[in-house]
Design an enzyme around this catalytic site. Sequence first.
Site, PDB file in Angstrom:
ATOM      1  CB  SER A 191      -0.954  -0.039   1.204  1.00  0.00           C
ATOM      2  OG  SER A 191      -1.950   0.929   1.063  1.00  0.00           O
ATOM      3  CG  ASP A 250     -22.504  -1.416   1.394  1.00  0.00           C
ATOM      4  OD1 ASP A 250     -21.624  -0.980   0.637  1.00  0.00           O
ATOM      5  OD2 ASP A 250     -22.957  -0.800   2.366  1.00  0.00           O
ATOM      6  CG  ASP A 254     -20.301 -11.554  -2.303  1.00  0.00           C
ATOM      7  OD1 ASP A 254     -20.684 -11.772  -3.462  1.00  0.00           O
ATOM      8  OD2 ASP A 254     -21.021 -11.679  -1.299  1.00  0.00           O
ATOM      9  CB  ILE A 256     -12.939 -15.624  -6.739  1.00  0.00           C
ATOM     10  CG1 ILE A 256     -12.770 -15.922  -5.260  1.00  0.00           C
ATOM     11  CG2 ILE A 256     -11.596 -15.450  -7.426  1.00  0.00           C
ATOM     12  CD1 ILE A 256     -12.049 -17.220  -4.997  1.00  0.00           C
ATOM     13  CG  ASP A 395      -6.445  -3.123  -3.508  1.00  0.00           C
ATOM     14  OD1 ASP A 395      -7.132  -2.318  -2.845  1.00  0.00           O
ATOM     15  OD2 ASP A 395      -5.208  -3.214  -3.382  1.00  0.00           O
ATOM     16  CG  HIS A 435      -5.438  -2.360   0.252  1.00  0.00           C
ATOM     17  ND1 HIS A 435      -4.768  -2.018  -0.906  1.00  0.00           N
ATOM     18  CD2 HIS A 435      -4.949  -1.549   1.212  1.00  0.00           C
ATOM     19  CE1 HIS A 435      -3.925  -1.044  -0.636  1.00  0.00           C
ATOM     20  NE2 HIS A 435      -4.014  -0.736   0.642  1.00  0.00           N
TER      21      HIS A 435
END
Length: 497
Positions: A191, A250, A254, A256, A395, A435
């Site tokens: 970061s 929100d 989700d 992958i 990220d 992240h």
Amino acid sequence: MRIFASNKLFFLGALARLVRCTADKCASFGAGLSIPDTKVIACSHEANGTVLPLPSTVASCGGPNLTAIITTDLCRVVLLVATSSSSEVQLEAWLPDPDAWNTRLLATGTGGIGGCIDYPTMQNGAGLGFASFGMNAGHNGSTGFDFFLNKPEVLNDFGYRSLHVEASVGRQVAEQYYASSSFKKYYAGCSTGGRQGFQNAHLYPDDFDGLLLGSPGVNWLRIVASKGILTHRIGWPNLDSPAYAAGPLDGVADGIIDEPTRHRFDPQTLACGTGLLNATLCLTPQQVSSVRTAYEPITDSGGHIVYPAFELGASTNVFSANQQNGTAKMSYTILQDFWRGAVYNDSTWTPENFSTADMDFALAANPGQVNAWDTDLSEFHGRGGKIISYHGRSDETVTSALSEWFYSDVQSNTNLTLEETRAFYRLFFIPGMHHCGGGPGAWSIGNAQKYPYDQSLLDPSHNTLLALIDWVENDKTPETLIGTKYQDDVRTVLILV
Ligand SMILES: *[C@@H]1O[C@H](CO)[C@@H](O)[C@H](O)[C@H]1NC(C)=O
Ligand SMILES: *[C@@H]1O[C@H](CO)[C@@H](O)[C@H](O)[C@H]1NC(C)=O
Ligand SMILES: *[C@@H]1O[C@H](CO)[C@@H](O)[C@H](O)[C@H]1NC(C)=O
Ligand SMILES: *[C@@H]1O[C@H](CO)[C@@H](O)[C@H](O)[C@H]1NC(C)=O
Ligand SMILES: *[C@@H]1O[C@H](CO)[C@@H](O)[C@H](O)[C@H]1NC(C)=O
Ligand SMILES: *[C@@H]1O[C@H](CO)[C@@H](O)[C@H](O)[C@H]1NC(C)=O
Ligand SMILES: *[C@@H]1O[C@H](CO)[C@@H](O)[C@H](O)[C@H]1NC(C)=O
Ligand SMILES: *[C@@H]1O[C@H](CO)[C@@H](O)[C@H](O)[C@H]1NC(C)=O
């Protein structure tokens, strides 16, 4: 601009000597250590397994109850280095006993807005035998703005100087402790730590032989500004606006997505009436429109794209979860802190009206040269330095497309072919990694977030730091990395944001 040449640290006068060292075998080293502008504030020999209390740590760095775990018998030295008449960098050195030293140095960086020593990476490094170093980037704390307000030299430490100080003083400490001057020097950061490493490669190419740079916060001011701009695109701070779309956003991010750039997402599919989301979550027409704009890139006042769009699959919490008890308040605090303390010098400024103009203003000022898009790495490349960079495809803080932009700019500004670039700089994307670590993907690649290192995976295929060493020292180019996913993956350490 090389303001801070190595070995010529800003000289404040007489060498300050030992302040407080316990009577053990480390003490005579601490007492005799003599490095310009550097004073030893603590030193002690610590045994493997010791749980080290760190009571002077500030709250936003996890104090005062923070502890670190000593991972090998070592000499611990805490130092303060004056970098100007109004700034200082705190360093921490963990020096494994000479018989356990792997003849290498490992420096570490910071996260977010700066000032917390990265103990987890030091712990892992010392356990592997590295002389391991940590730094506070010139101030203590990961939230707040007072440490920057009216303190341009502290901003210089945060922006570009502290890692060079760590490299320079760290090298001298290791030379004096081990009575050796030929050892390899590595750096690992994520970061803000990734930004610090890339900037260091450009400004001070002799500091390190190998750099491990995760989720790098290059283009730092626009990364921070993007949170303010994106949250406005979804209607904030007007929580009653029909376009406000925090809740639905929100709910959708989700899973992958291995290669997010190959997928398209039309928020219309989430609209009320399509049947995909129920009446509580489905999007009204105004919300469909605001969610669309949340997935568009950031432009400057002149209309040029200056920051890429968020990847599909990345959590949008950093710009959507911005209310507390029904009142608009950004949960991402760095924007307010940095613009208050470093950009506007105004301790009452708030981001409710944040706009492109505020972003551009900060870029023009570039306090402490913090933005760091330094893509000419020709000197680092010329001396044989190696870089492994990695970036999670999910990220949520620094969009991974930024690493692609950076990579191609390094290639063109260092005047290299793709093949030549790949011979010194590799970039790995990690599907489903958040992240710096965490997420639904197989994200553990020896990054700091999983402490302690998995002893069964201490090889260059699974551990990126070991892969970097193999590249620098044995010329073995890392072609692939194997990520590991743990069933109970809980991030147990300080979160680098
Ligand atoms: C630190 O530990 C003390 C003693 O256990 C406890 O009372 C205190 O609440 C802790 N402080 C924080 C910030 O967790
Ligand atoms: C430190 O102690 C741990 C736990 O006993 C052990 O696994 C590890 O090998 C030790 N480290 C070194 C460098 O001796
Ligand atoms: C940071 O905290 C340490 C104590 O842990 C202190 O010695 C140092 O002066 C502090 N640095 C700044 C810039 O306040
Ligand atoms: C709507 O869907 C969400 C997510 O599946 C669920 O948590 C919520 O309870 C549902 N609400 C209603 C009213 O069914
Ligand atoms: C929100 O409300 C809860 C319950 O009234 C309270 O405990 C909490 O402190 C409030 N949080 C903030 C940030 O005001
Ligand atoms: C910041 O603001 C204060 C209070 O208005 C002022 O005294 C100071 O000179 C300003 N500093 C800078 C760097 O503009
Ligand atoms: C935002 O702008 C509006 C309209 O100019 C103004 O009334 C309000 O005070 C501003 N809010 C902040 C926090 O600056
Ligand atoms: C790259 O090439 C251009 C054009 O030949 C030259 O102007 C520039 O200085 C070179 N940059 C580097 C880093 O070698």
